[in-house]
Enzyme design. Structure first.
Site, PDB file in Angstrom:
ATOM      1  N   LYS A  11      13.936   0.598   5.111  1.00  0.00           N
ATOM      2  CA  LYS A  11      14.475  -0.701   4.682  1.00  0.00           C
ATOM      3  C   LYS A  11      15.748  -0.547   3.828  1.00  0.00           C
ATOM      4  O   LYS A  11      16.046   0.542   3.332  1.00  0.00           O
ATOM      5  CB  LYS A  11      13.386  -1.456   3.922  1.00  0.00           C
ATOM      6  CG  LYS A  11      12.157  -1.768   4.800  1.00  0.00           C
ATOM      7  CD  LYS A  11      11.191  -2.681   4.045  1.00  0.00           C
ATOM      8  CE  LYS A  11       9.982  -3.030   4.909  1.00  0.00           C
ATOM      9  NZ  LYS A  11       9.107  -4.016   4.248  1.00  0.00           N
ATOM     10  N   TYR A  51      10.313 -11.147  11.544  1.00  0.00           N
ATOM     11  CA  TYR A  51       9.209 -11.455  10.625  1.00  0.00           C
ATOM     12  C   TYR A  51       8.663 -12.870  10.811  1.00  0.00           C
ATOM     13  O   TYR A  51       8.039 -13.417   9.894  1.00  0.00           O
ATOM     14  CB  TYR A  51       9.657 -11.243   9.176  1.00  0.00           C
ATOM     15  CG  TYR A  51       9.670  -9.778   8.754  1.00  0.00           C
ATOM     16  CD1 TYR A  51       8.486  -9.060   8.623  1.00  0.00           C
ATOM     17  CD2 TYR A  51      10.860  -9.110   8.481  1.00  0.00           C
ATOM     18  CE1 TYR A  51       8.478  -7.729   8.222  1.00  0.00           C
ATOM     19  CE2 TYR A  51      10.860  -7.780   8.082  1.00  0.00           C
ATOM     20  CZ  TYR A  51       9.665  -7.094   7.950  1.00  0.00           C
ATOM     21  OH  TYR A  51       9.656  -5.777   7.555  1.00  0.00           O
ATOM     22  N   ASN A 114       9.966  -2.400  -0.387  1.00  0.00           N
ATOM     23  CA  ASN A 114       8.964  -1.328  -0.314  1.00  0.00           C
ATOM     24  C   ASN A 114       9.319  -0.207   0.657  1.00  0.00           C
ATOM     25  O   ASN A 114       8.446   0.414   1.242  1.00  0.00           O
ATOM     26  CB  ASN A 114       7.569  -1.915  -0.042  1.00  0.00           C
ATOM     27  CG  ASN A 114       7.474  -2.617   1.295  1.00  0.00           C
ATOM     28  OD1 ASN A 114       8.478  -2.741   1.990  1.00  0.00           O
ATOM     29  ND2 ASN A 114       6.288  -3.046   1.663  1.00  0.00           N
ATOM     30  N   HIS A 117       8.793  -0.001   6.720  1.00  0.00           N
ATOM     31  CA  HIS A 117       7.870  -0.859   7.471  1.00  0.00           C
ATOM     32  C   HIS A 117       7.089   0.024   8.424  1.00  0.00           C
ATOM     33  O   HIS A 117       7.628   0.992   8.952  1.00  0.00           O
ATOM     34  CB  HIS A 117       8.657  -1.902   8.277  1.00  0.00           C
ATOM     35  CG  HIS A 117       7.821  -2.622   9.290  1.00  0.00           C
ATOM     36  ND1 HIS A 117       6.992  -3.654   8.937  1.00  0.00           N
ATOM     37  CD2 HIS A 117       7.664  -2.429  10.622  1.00  0.00           C
ATOM     38  CE1 HIS A 117       6.361  -4.083  10.030  1.00  0.00           C
ATOM     39  NE2 HIS A 117       6.753  -3.353  11.060  1.00  0.00           N
TER      40      HIS A 117
HETATM   41  P1  CMP Z   1       6.156  -4.949   5.821  1.00  0.00           P
HETATM   42  O1  CMP Z   1       5.179  -3.858   6.106  1.00  0.00           O
HETATM   43  O2  CMP Z   1       7.528  -4.776   6.331  1.00  0.00           O
HETATM   44  O3  CMP Z   1       5.571  -6.326   6.385  1.00  0.00           O
HETATM   45  C1  CMP Z   1       5.779  -7.564   5.763  1.00  0.00           C
HETATM   46  C2  CMP Z   1       6.560  -7.451   4.507  1.00  0.00           C
HETATM   47  O4  CMP Z   1       6.497  -8.578   3.657  1.00  0.00           O
HETATM   48  C3  CMP Z   1       5.966  -6.336   3.664  1.00  0.00           C
HETATM   49  O5  CMP Z   1       6.229  -5.101   4.247  1.00  0.00           O
HETATM   50  C4  CMP Z   1       6.608  -6.595   2.318  1.00  0.00           C
HETATM   51  O6  CMP Z   1       7.890  -6.028   2.224  1.00  0.00           O
HETATM   52  C5  CMP Z   1       6.745  -8.112   2.338  1.00  0.00           C
HETATM   53  N1  CMP Z   1       5.767  -8.702   1.427  1.00  0.00           N
HETATM   54  C6  CMP Z   1       4.439  -8.713   1.555  1.00  0.00           C
HETATM   55  N2  CMP Z   1       3.873  -9.332   0.508  1.00  0.00           N
HETATM   56  C7  CMP Z   1       4.889  -9.728  -0.300  1.00  0.00           C
HETATM   57  C8  CMP Z   1       4.953 -10.426  -1.536  1.00  0.00           C
HETATM   58  N3  CMP Z   1       3.842 -10.844  -2.149  1.00  0.00           N
HETATM   59  N4  CMP Z   1       6.158 -10.661  -2.070  1.00  0.00           N
HETATM   60  C9  CMP Z   1       7.288 -10.234  -1.433  1.00  0.00           C
HETATM   61  N5  CMP Z   1       7.283  -9.580  -0.254  1.00  0.00           N
HETATM   62  C10 CMP Z   1       6.104  -9.322   0.299  1.00  0.00           C
END
Ligand code: CMP
Length: 139
Positions: A11, A51, A114, A117
């Protein structure tokens, strides 16, 4: 059907912080073969479409803004039991809850930013791979 493939994105936070090499090293060292890869930048529309499953969630707007804020690395990875094993390697969505040594524990800064993905099912791995790659780009 198990395809033994998963889809990942490094990311914008991890790209910006210089972690592409370290994350790819960890992926290779954990037995995943990279069968497709590109350095790209999602438009806002791309991120909204990718998404779309989260469109009703309160964090959707923030997620779309973040994922289109800078370049990413998209890749398809192959390994027996790829989806599940990759989710173990990356750790919990929230880095504060991620196990020691996981990619998110090492490189993520928050639940939103984070680092990586990973697909959550074989079905989504195929959908997400198709979003980024044509069959001619997977080797
Ligand atoms: P990802 O695995 O890419 O799939 C969905 C994404 O939404 C997740 O990683 C996080 O980056 C994001 N996400 C999930 N929960 C939250 C949250 N509470 N606040 C902000 N972003 C979130």
């Amino acid at each position: 059907m198990t395809t033994n493939r998963t889809f990942t994105m490094i990311k914008p936070d991890a790209v910006k912080n210089g972690h592409i090499g370290a994350i790819l090293d960890k992926i290779n060292a954990s037995g995943f073969k990279i069968v497709a890869m590109k350095y790209t930048h999602l438009s806002k529309t791309d991120a909204e479409r990718f998404y779309a499953v989260h469109s009703e969630r309160p964090f959707y707007g923030e997620l779309v803004e973040f994922m289109s804020s800078g370049p990413i690395v998209a890749a398809v990875l192959e390994k027996e039991n790829a989806v599940e094993d990759f989710r173990v390697l990356i750790g919990s969505t929230n880095p504060e809850e991620a196990a020691e040594g996981t990619i998110r524990k090492l490189y993520a800064t928050s639940i939103g930013e984070n680092a990586v993905h990973g697909s959550d099912s074989d079905e989504n791995a195929a959908i997400e791979s198709d979003f980024h790659f044509s069959q001619r780009e997977i080797y």
